[in-house]
Design a protein around this motif. Sequence first.
Motif, PDB file in Angstrom:
ATOM      1  N   LYS A   5       5.952 -63.035 -27.771  1.00 26.80           N
ATOM      2  CA  LYS A   5       6.721 -64.239 -27.428  1.00 26.80           C
ATOM      3  C   LYS A   5       8.144 -63.867 -27.013  1.00 26.80           C
ATOM      4  CE  LYS A   5       4.291 -67.460 -30.451  1.00 26.80           C
ATOM      5  NZ  LYS A   5       4.405 -68.320 -31.636  1.00 26.80           N
ATOM      6  N   GLN A   6       8.752 -62.937 -27.769  1.00 29.04           N
ATOM      7  CA  GLN A   6      10.106 -62.495 -27.436  1.00 29.04           C
ATOM      8  C   GLN A   6      10.123 -61.814 -26.074  1.00 29.04           C
ATOM      9  OE1 GLN A   6      11.025 -59.993 -30.793  1.00 29.04           O
ATOM     10  NE2 GLN A   6      11.957 -61.674 -31.935  1.00 29.04           N
ATOM     11  N   TRP A   7       9.126 -60.983 -25.809  1.00 28.58           N
ATOM     12  CA  TRP A   7       9.031 -60.273 -24.536  1.00 28.58           C
ATOM     13  C   TRP A   7       8.884 -61.261 -23.386  1.00 28.58           C
ATOM     14  CZ3 TRP A   7      10.142 -56.106 -22.029  1.00 28.58           C
ATOM     15  CH2 TRP A   7       9.448 -55.718 -20.901  1.00 28.58           C
ATOM     16  N   LEU A   8       8.024 -62.242 -23.542  1.00 34.72           N
ATOM     17  CA  LEU A   8       7.789 -63.217 -22.470  1.00 34.72           C
ATOM     18  C   LEU A   8       8.962 -64.174 -22.280  1.00 34.72           C
ATOM     19  CD1 LEU A   8       4.011 -63.955 -23.026  1.00 34.72           C
ATOM     20  CD2 LEU A   8       5.062 -62.579 -21.214  1.00 34.72           C
ATOM     21  N   ALA A   9       9.845 -64.260 -23.269  1.00 34.43           N
ATOM     22  CA  ALA A   9      11.041 -65.103 -23.146  1.00 34.43           C
ATOM     23  C   ALA A   9      12.076 -64.462 -22.216  1.00 34.43           C
ATOM     24  CB  ALA A   9      11.654 -65.352 -24.519  1.00 34.43           C
ATOM     25  N   ILE A  10      11.948 -63.174 -21.960  1.00 39.33           N
ATOM     26  CA  ILE A  10      12.842 -62.462 -21.045  1.00 39.33           C
ATOM     27  C   ILE A  10      12.392 -62.778 -19.621  1.00 39.33           C
ATOM     28  CG2 ILE A  10      13.615 -60.175 -20.281  1.00 39.33           C
ATOM     29  CD1 ILE A  10      12.964 -59.187 -23.158  1.00 39.33           C
ATOM     30  N   PRO A  11      13.323 -63.093 -18.717  1.00 34.47           N
ATOM     31  CA  PRO A  11      12.933 -63.384 -17.333  1.00 34.47           C
ATOM     32  C   PRO A  11      12.111 -62.243 -16.719  1.00 34.47           C
ATOM     33  CG  PRO A  11      15.243 -63.899 -17.677  1.00 34.47           C
ATOM     34  CD  PRO A  11      14.768 -63.199 -18.915  1.00 34.47           C
ATOM     35  N   LYS A  12      11.146 -62.603 -15.877  1.00 31.95           N
ATOM     36  CA  LYS A  12      10.217 -61.635 -15.303  1.00 31.95           C
ATOM     37  C   LYS A  12      10.915 -60.488 -14.583  1.00 31.95           C
ATOM     38  CE  LYS A  12       6.180 -61.118 -12.390  1.00 31.95           C
ATOM     39  NZ  LYS A  12       5.177 -61.751 -11.558  1.00 31.95           N
ATOM     40  N   HIS A  13      11.933 -60.788 -13.776  1.00 33.96           N
ATOM     41  CA  HIS A  13      12.620 -59.716 -13.041  1.00 33.96           C
ATOM     42  C   HIS A  13      13.309 -58.731 -13.991  1.00 33.96           C
ATOM     43  CE1 HIS A  13      15.945 -62.576 -13.561  1.00 33.96           C
ATOM     44  NE2 HIS A  13      16.746 -61.536 -13.412  1.00 33.96           N
ATOM     45  N   THR A  14      13.791 -59.212 -15.122  1.00 33.90           N
ATOM     46  CA  THR A  14      14.423 -58.344 -16.114  1.00 33.90           C
ATOM     47  C   THR A  14      13.371 -57.492 -16.819  1.00 33.90           C
ATOM     48  OG1 THR A  14      16.188 -59.954 -16.439  1.00 33.90           O
ATOM     49  CG2 THR A  14      15.916 -58.286 -18.148  1.00 33.90           C
ATOM     50  N   ARG A  15      12.227 -58.093 -17.165  1.00 35.73           N
ATOM     51  CA  ARG A  15      11.133 -57.333 -17.782  1.00 35.73           C
ATOM     52  C   ARG A  15      10.692 -56.201 -16.860  1.00 35.73           C
ATOM     53  NH1 ARG A  15       8.550 -62.543 -18.885  1.00 35.73           N
ATOM     54  NH2 ARG A  15       6.983 -61.911 -17.382  1.00 35.73           N
ATOM     55  N   GLU A  16      10.586 -56.476 -15.571  1.00 37.23           N
ATOM     56  CA  GLU A  16      10.178 -55.448 -14.603  1.00 37.23           C
ATOM     57  C   GLU A  16      11.180 -54.292 -14.580  1.00 37.23           C
ATOM     58  OE1 GLU A  16       9.749 -57.721 -11.019  1.00 37.23           O
ATOM     59  OE2 GLU A  16       7.786 -58.495 -11.627  1.00 37.23           O
ATOM     60  N   LYS A  17      12.474 -54.604 -14.654  1.00 38.43           N
ATOM     61  CA  LYS A  17      13.497 -53.554 -14.678  1.00 38.43           C
ATOM     62  C   LYS A  17      13.383 -52.725 -15.951  1.00 38.43           C
ATOM     63  CE  LYS A  17      17.055 -55.790 -11.897  1.00 38.43           C
ATOM     64  NZ  LYS A  17      18.436 -56.305 -11.903  1.00 38.43           N
ATOM     65  N   LEU A  18      13.130 -53.372 -17.077  1.00 36.01           N
ATOM     66  CA  LEU A  18      13.011 -52.660 -18.349  1.00 36.01           C
ATOM     67  C   LEU A  18      11.817 -51.716 -18.353  1.00 36.01           C
ATOM     68  CD1 LEU A  18      13.849 -55.624 -20.744  1.00 36.01           C
ATOM     69  CD2 LEU A  18      15.265 -53.607 -20.334  1.00 36.01           C
ATOM     70  N   VAL A  19      10.709 -52.151 -17.786  1.00 38.87           N
ATOM     71  CA  VAL A  19       9.498 -51.324 -17.721  1.00 38.87           C
ATOM     72  C   VAL A  19       9.725 -50.094 -16.844  1.00 38.87           C
ATOM     73  CG1 VAL A  19       7.129 -51.310 -16.798  1.00 38.87           C
ATOM     74  CG2 VAL A  19       7.878 -53.168 -18.266  1.00 38.87           C
ATOM     75  N   ARG A  20      10.546 -50.231 -15.810  1.00 33.76           N
ATOM     76  CA  ARG A  20      10.809 -49.112 -14.894  1.00 33.76           C
ATOM     77  C   ARG A  20      11.962 -48.217 -15.349  1.00 33.76           C
ATOM     78  NH1 ARG A  20      10.302 -53.341 -11.060  1.00 33.76           N
ATOM     79  NH2 ARG A  20      12.542 -53.262 -10.767  1.00 33.76           N
ATOM     80  N   ASN A  21      12.569 -48.540 -16.490  1.00 31.59           N
ATOM     81  CA  ASN A  21      13.728 -47.781 -16.955  1.00 31.59           C
ATOM     82  C   ASN A  21      13.512 -47.339 -18.404  1.00 31.59           C
ATOM     83  OD1 ASN A  21      16.232 -46.660 -17.235  1.00 31.59           O
ATOM     84  ND2 ASN A  21      17.300 -48.601 -17.445  1.00 31.59           N
ATOM     85  N   VAL A  22      12.591 -46.398 -18.583  1.00 30.86           N
ATOM     86  CA  VAL A  22      12.261 -45.866 -19.907  1.00 30.86           C
ATOM     87  C   VAL A  22      12.477 -44.360 -19.858  1.00 30.86           C
ATOM     88  CG1 VAL A  22      10.447 -45.679 -21.652  1.00 30.86           C
ATOM     89  CG2 VAL A  22      10.574 -47.711 -20.221  1.00 30.86           C
ATOM     90  N   PHE A  23      12.912 -43.767 -20.977  1.00 25.33           N
ATOM     91  CA  PHE A  23      13.188 -42.332 -21.008  1.00 25.33           C
ATOM     92  C   PHE A  23      11.967 -41.552 -21.461  1.00 25.33           C
ATOM     93  CE2 PHE A  23      14.542 -38.412 -23.045  1.00 25.33           C
ATOM     94  CZ  PHE A  23      15.266 -37.839 -22.013  1.00 25.33           C
ATOM     95  N   CYS A  24      11.631 -40.510 -20.716  1.00 26.27           N
ATOM     96  CA  CYS A  24      10.577 -39.557 -21.066  1.00 26.27           C
ATOM     97  C   CYS A  24      11.255 -38.206 -21.288  1.00 26.27           C
ATOM     98  CB  CYS A  24       9.549 -39.461 -19.934  1.00 26.27           C
ATOM     99  SG  CYS A  24       8.328 -38.135 -20.155  1.00 26.27           S
ATOM    100  N   SER A  25      10.892 -37.527 -22.374  1.00 29.49           N
ATOM    101  CA  SER A  25      11.517 -36.229 -22.666  1.00 29.49           C
ATOM    102  C   SER A  25      11.163 -35.167 -21.628  1.00 29.49           C
ATOM    103  CB  SER A  25      11.113 -35.748 -24.066  1.00 29.49           C
ATOM    104  OG  SER A  25       9.714 -35.604 -24.151  1.00 29.49           O
TER     105      SER A  25
END
Length: 62
Positions: A5-25
């Motif tokens: 519910k918290q995740w879906l409360a974030i606007p879609k365009h912001t969720r897309e940016k968050l998914v594309r901006n994750v750190f991998c070692s």
Amino acid sequence: MEAAKQWLAIPKHTREKLVRNVFCSNCGETEIVKYTIESGDYGPILKGKCKTCGTEIARVIE
């Protein structure tokens, strides 16, 4: 369920940016794929795999 519910409360365009901006070692900044959403102490946590190398990665959404 609350994390979703918290995740879906974030606007879609912001969720897309968050998914594309994750750190991998291994790869540095990457996209998370095949992820699940879990509850964490500081907000939802995305747990999945790096799109480039397949390493397990996670991102806390504050």
